[in-house]
Design a protein around this motif. Structure first.
Motif, short mmCIF file in Angstrom:
data_model
loop_
_atom_site.label_atom_id
_atom_site.label_comp_id
_atom_site.label_asym_id
_atom_site.label_seq_id
_atom_site.Cartn_x
_atom_site.Cartn_y
_atom_site.Cartn_z
N LYS B 43 0.63 18.80 3.29
CA LYS B 43 -0.18 18.05 2.00
C LYS B 43 -1.24 16.52 2.58
O LYS B 43 -2.13 16.33 2.04
CB LYS B 43 1.15 17.36 0.98
CG LYS B 43 2.03 18.77 0.68
CD LYS B 43 2.85 17.94 -0.26
CE LYS B 43 3.69 17.30 0.02
NZ LYS B 43 4.74 17.95 1.36
N SER B 44 -0.15 15.61 3.09
CA SER B 44 -0.45 14.87 3.81
C SER B 44 -1.85 15.32 4.79
O SER B 44 -2.69 14.54 4.76
CB SER B 44 0.05 14.69 4.99
OG SER B 44 1.43 13.61 4.50
N THR B 45 -2.13 16.57 5.23
CA THR B 45 -3.10 16.62 6.49
C THR B 45 -3.75 17.21 5.62
O THR B 45 -5.62 15.99 5.74
CB THR B 45 -2.36 18.64 7.30
OG1 THR B 45 -1.73 18.14 8.13
CG2 THR B 45 -4.11 18.99 8.09
N HIS B 85 -1.32 5.10 2.46
CA HIS B 85 -0.54 6.45 3.23
C HIS B 85 0.76 6.37 3.31
O HIS B 85 1.33 5.79 2.32
CB HIS B 85 -0.77 5.91 4.76
CG HIS B 85 -1.81 6.31 5.36
ND1 HIS B 85 -2.79 7.73 5.99
CD2 HIS B 85 -3.39 5.17 4.92
CE1 HIS B 85 -3.97 7.68 5.56
NE2 HIS B 85 -4.24 6.33 5.77
N GLN B 86 1.19 6.95 3.42
CA GLN B 86 2.85 7.43 3.87
C GLN B 86 3.90 6.30 4.60
O GLN B 86 4.78 5.44 3.88
CB GLN B 86 3.53 9.28 4.16
CG GLN B 86 4.80 9.28 3.45
CD GLN B 86 4.60 10.84 4.12
OE1 GLN B 86 3.54 11.55 4.65
NE2 GLN B 86 5.53 11.25 4.26
N HIS B 87 3.48 5.92 5.46
CA HIS B 87 3.66 4.90 6.15
C HIS B 87 2.67 3.40 5.75
O HIS B 87 1.41 3.99 5.99
CB HIS B 87 3.94 4.87 7.67
CG HIS B 87 4.97 5.38 7.21
ND1 HIS B 87 4.80 7.10 7.55
CD2 HIS B 87 6.24 6.29 7.23
CE1 HIS B 87 6.06 8.08 7.68
NE2 HIS B 87 7.26 6.77 7.14
N LEU B 164 -2.61 8.24 -3.34
CA LEU B 164 -1.21 8.39 -3.14
C LEU B 164 -0.75 9.31 -2.32
O LEU B 164 0.19 10.36 -2.92
CB LEU B 164 -0.25 8.10 -4.15
CG LEU B 164 -0.87 7.20 -5.01
CD1 LEU B 164 -0.47 6.24 -6.55
CD2 LEU B 164 -1.63 5.60 -4.05
N ASP B 165 0.32 9.20 -1.29
CA ASP B 165 1.12 9.98 0.01
C ASP B 165 2.16 9.42 -0.09
O ASP B 165 2.41 8.60 0.25
CB ASP B 165 0.53 9.99 0.89
CG ASP B 165 1.10 11.04 2.34
OD1 ASP B 165 1.67 12.04 1.39
OD2 ASP B 165 0.44 11.54 2.76
N GLU B 166 3.27 10.06 -1.40
CA GLU B 166 5.04 10.38 -1.35
C GLU B 166 4.76 8.77 -1.53
O GLU B 166 5.21 8.31 -0.78
CB GLU B 166 5.45 9.91 0.19
CG GLU B 166 5.39 11.38 0.22
CD GLU B 166 6.25 12.33 0.99
OE1 GLU B 166 7.33 12.08 1.22
OE2 GLU B 166 6.02 13.40 1.47
N PRO B 167 4.15 7.64 -2.71
CA PRO B 167 4.09 6.46 -2.79
C PRO B 167 5.68 6.00 -3.84
O PRO B 167 6.28 4.74 -3.08
CB PRO B 167 3.19 6.49 -4.19
CG PRO B 167 3.51 7.71 -4.95
CD PRO B 167 3.44 9.02 -3.75
#
Ligand SMILES: Nc1ncnc2c1ncn2[C@@H]1O[C@H](COP(=O)(O)OP(=O)(O)OP(=O)(O)O)[C@@H](O)[C@H]1O
Ligand SMILES: [Mg+2]
Lengths: 355, 503
Positions: B43-45, B85-87, B164-167
């Motif tokens: 997913k993030s990729t 981002h996730q971070h 929104l990556d894993e917000p």
């Protein structure tokens, strides 16, 4: 990548970027030569001849790379623990003094023992000098860059003061000559090469490269140092004593620099003279470590590069009148391009982000 | 509705893995499109490709029908694509407003026009209902606030499609609700949102459509109205997932961990624990429930030897371990799954095998004197990688290049494998997919069933209620009450978490 060793992975990094940086650095030097009215082709030709041209040149190249191996290793070692030891210069100077003093004392000792004692004294002096910033950092969190830089100047003044007031011989501004039993030079090679100052210290340096690599990548101590260097929080969580690692790493780094200083006296100069300026090899060690990606074998490569450039430049100036300072420009440019490697990568479309 | 983003046959091949395999994804204007998939599904990729951080190995991207080539994030931003981002990627020492305008600052006579910046930030924050204090330093605001700053940053740059990556992974339940309000507001303004989460509940609550990815391939795209959590979980993992953890009957043994009136300060030197007393016994899971920031982190740190107790006693099997060093605590057989895997749990630049021995590298099993036994270290990692299904199954991979879920697996494998007397699990499933959560939960319960003591700290109330035998509620550094799990319900715990005494 399955079987690849960790240090080999670091080494891979070492190859790509510096190669390009060196080329760009030489281009900058060529432009500077052109600008100043010299022919860069002739300039570089005589530079190369000054490095590899004959036995004497090559011997001198080896000689000038040797202290850089020590200082480069010292910087790299501390850096692997996350410390910027900018004080290698000062630790080197005190190593010189300690080596000179012990080398001049006890002329009746057997060679190996005397050399060992003198080198040990150098290591001890360097370690003690590094202990100050190490303790300040470990105990009180004082940033080592500030303390080590300041101590560099203190070390020079201290060494000069001690020589002038306690250790100088007769009317000279220098310590006594070292005893033959502490001499590291290799007379045979010196003669064969027409006087190049080749000495056993290079062998010591090479041994130290292997030893440092071994400590960093094969021992529990190295595991701790690298863990602290990468992530002190995780290291602490893992039960590693971060304070102890920082101090110990600084001590080891200082002792490597100190041995380097002692080697330089025992192998090349034979005594330590009062000096108005720092020798500069400590600062060059920072560049060497940088270009070597803080990998022991990379340091070896970096010190050869800078040692060669410095030696070749002398010949270049002598033969073609191209000023020595040009090579400082080349060195500075190489360091600059390595430091901005991200940009170098992009310029050359070497985008390897996903690796 | 108009399609704003269309990704066609996108593939991304990394040296060891195919992260995306001919992925098709289309996002419509004004929709919330959820991406669902296991840890490491890609997913993030995929989103990094859309945002221009990675280049696809193959495939095409269309924005509003135009074929585009997104070579870097600036291109993405110019196309109206923004990403959180996730971070987070904020600069802690700058203010909120400075962070938001950084990179495209309003200028006056060539200098940063701070007043204008603040005004612009206030204007956007009002329009979308994202309340922030523009003058506050980022380091002094909560994680939820930082996330708002990230969203504002994207909006300030004219984002039409927000990724929104894993917000929600780092948010408290209350903050999650606020985030959903913000997402709704953005929606009504016509913005599209791509939303990555592992929480099926959240997807059911807010998404319009869902694309499920498994091992780099799209399995299906469905509308929320026509699906169920159970179906989603099955599609995502490729098998039925059980949401209920089976536990053996509760029969607690002797006391393993005992805290008596423990006090401690937080990192700002203010009292964080004000006299905590509790005990954890063999064969039980004690859950600590509470709103984030009420002393949970400090409690865990104090027991793990990572923070000084200023008063009180901590005992493990009747032995005093108050203020013992982390190494002593580890040697006393306490395992600790830390809440922040990047800060503490892993050395990201170490390989998996090095991380697997982070606490034990010096022990006879892995070292002869001071010389590391690399063969043994490698075998150890190989075994755990297999046992805990870490992907990719290569012990020389750097922890940095693992997906979040696999990073967590590395930590859990390391901690559980030490066969501890006490296992401390702080936010053990944060950011994990349902399959991995099921896995972690089973491992925790397994430890309990084996007669170990487990101290579970989680912000996720469902997790606390599902796993715990007893639940202690922490509020402002005090335990306000301890209740048996079977007597607890959400309303009652919520009441206690707000400071009301239990029973
Ligand atoms: N920079 C990289 N280099 C090599 N491999 C990578 C890199 N980034 C991701 N991967 C690999 O690609 C795969 C997909 O990772 P990705 O981060 O996209 O997963 P994800 O679906 O976001 O997982 P999670 O839910 O855990 O965040 C994983 O196997 C991961 O290890
Ligand atoms: Mg991800």
């Amino acid at each position: 990548m399955g079987k690849q060793k960790i240090w080999a992975k670091d080494l891979l990094e070492v190859a790509g970027v510096p190669a390009i940086a060196i080329i760009l650095g030489l281009v900058v030097g060529a432009v500077a030569m052109l600008w100043m009215g010299y022919n860069p082709v002739i300039g570089y030709q005589s530079l190369l001849r000054g490095i590899f041209g004959d036995a004497y040149s090559f011997g001198e190249t080896i000689r000038s790379m040797t202290p850089l191996i020590f200082t480069g290793l010292a910087v790299a070692f501390a850096f692997r623990t996350g410390l910027f030891n900018i004080g290698v210069e000062g630790q080197f100077v005190l190593g010189m003094l300690a080596g000179a003093l012990v080398g001049a004392a006890w002329p009746q000792l057997p060679w190996l023992l005397h050399v060992g004692l003198a080198l040990g004294a150098g290591a001890l002096a360097g370690a003690l000098w590094a202990a100050v910033p190490g303790l300040l950092k470990g105990r009180f969190g004082v940033h080592e860059v500030i303390t080590t830089i300041m101590l560099n100047y203190v070390s020079l003044i201290l060494a000069n003061y001690l020589i002038r007031n306690f250790f100088r011989v007769q009317e000279q501004e220098a310590t006594a000559n070292i005893a033959p039993s502490a001499d590291l030079s290799i007379a045979l090679l010196k003669q064969a090469s027409g006087g190049a100052r080749i000495h056993w210290g290079t062998v010591v340096a090479l041994g130290l490269v292997v030893l440092v690599a071994f400590i960093l990548y094969k021992t529990t101590l190295g595991f701790e140092f690298r863990a602290v260097g990468f992530n002190p929080h995780a290291a602490q969580y893992g039960g590693i004593n971060v304070t102890k690692s920082l101090i110990l790493s600084m001590l080891i780094s200082g002792s490597i620099a100190g041995v380097g200083g002692a080697v330089e006296i025992l192998g090349v100069f034979g005594r330590m003279a009062v000096s108005p300026i720092l020798p500069g090899v400590g600062f060059d060690g920072i560049a060497v470590a940088l270009i070597g990606n803080n990998n022991p074998f990379g340091v070896l490569f970096g010190s050869f590069l800078f040692g060669a450039l410095k030696t070749g430049a002398i010949q270049m100036q002598y033969v073609t009148q191209v000023p020595y300072a040009i090579i400082r420009v080349v060195i500075a440019a190489i360091v600059f391009f390595v430091a901005i490697k991200e940009l170098v990568r992009r310029i050359l479309r070497l985008k390897r982000r996903e690796v | 509705m108009e399609t704003v983003i269309e990704m066609r046959n996108i593939s991304k091949i990394f040296p060891r893995v195919v992260a995306n395999d001919k992925i098709n994804l289309s996002v419509r204007q004004g929709e919330i499109h959820a991406l669902l998939g296991e840890n490491g599904a890609g997913k993030s990729t995929l989103m990094n490709i859309l945002y221009g951080l990675y280049q696809p190995s193959a495939g095409e991207i269309y924005v509003k029908g135009q074929k585009v080539s997104i070579t870097n994030p600036n291109v993405a931003i110019a196309l109206g694509i923004g990403m959180v981002h996730q971070h987070f990627m904020l600069i802690p020492t700058l203010t909120v407003a400075e962070n938001i305008v950084l990179g495209s600052e309003p200028r006056r006579y060539g200098f940063l026009d701070m007043r204008k910046a603040v005004a612009m930030v206030e204007e956007i924050s009002q329009r979308y209902g994202l309340k922030v204090d523009p003058q506050a330093k980022v380091e002094s605001i909560s994680v939820g606030m930082q996330q708002r700053v990230e969203i504002l940053k994207a909006l300030y740059r004219g984002t039409e499609i927000l990724i929104l990556d894993e917000p929600t992974a780092v948010l408290t339940p209350q903050e999650i609700l606020e985030l959903f309000d913000i997402m709704h507001n953005l929606n009504t303004e016509g913005k599209s949102i791509i939303f990555i989460t592992h929480k099926l509940k959240e997807i059911m609550a807010i998404a319009d459509r869902i694309t499920i990815i498994r091992r780099g391939k799209v399995i299906d795209t469905v509308t929320t109205a026509s699906t169920s959590p159970r179906e989603l979980a099955a599609k995502m993992v490729g098998r039925e997932v059980s949401f209920k953890v089976n536990k053996q009957e509760y029969s607690p043994g002797e006391t393993v961990l005992q805290l008596e009136n423990v006090q401690a300060l937080n990192s700002r030197k203010l009292p964080a624990l004000k006299g905590i007393s509790l005990e954890v016994r063999r064969g039980e899971i004690l859950g600590i429930a509470g709103v984030d920031g009420n002393g949970q982190s400090e409690l865990v740190d104090v027991v793990a030897g990572l923070r000084k107790a200023t008063a009180g006693h901590i005992k493990l099997l009747r032995k005093d371990i108050t203020n013992a060093s982390p190494r002593k605590v580890i040697a006393a057989s306490i395992s600790h799954i830390p809440e922040d895997r990047h800060l503490r749990g892993l050395v990201l630049d170490f390989t998996i095998e090095e991380n697997m021995v982070l606490e034990t590298y010096y022990q006879a099993e892995f070292a002869n004197g001071i010389i590391l036994n690399n063969k043994q270290i490698q075998m150890h990692a190989k075994r755990l990688i297999q046992e805990f299904d870490v992907r990719p199954p290569d012990q020389k991979t750097l922890a940095r290049s693992l997906s979040g879920g696999n990073q967590q697996k590395v930590i859990i494998a390391r901690e559980v494998d030490r066969d501890p007397n006490l296992l401390i699990a702080a936010q053990p499933t944060r950011g994990l997919d349902v399959g991995a959560i099921e896995f972690v939960h089973r491992r925790l319960v397994e430890q309990r069933d084996k007669g170990k003591a487990v101290l579970l700290v989680s912000l996720d109330l469902d997790e606390i209620m599902d796993l715990s035998d007893r639940i202690a509620v922490i509020y402002e550094g005090n335990i306000v009450g301890i209740v048996a799990a079977e007597d607890a319900d959400e309303a009652m715990l919520g009441f206690m978490m707000a400071g009301a005494a239990g029973n």
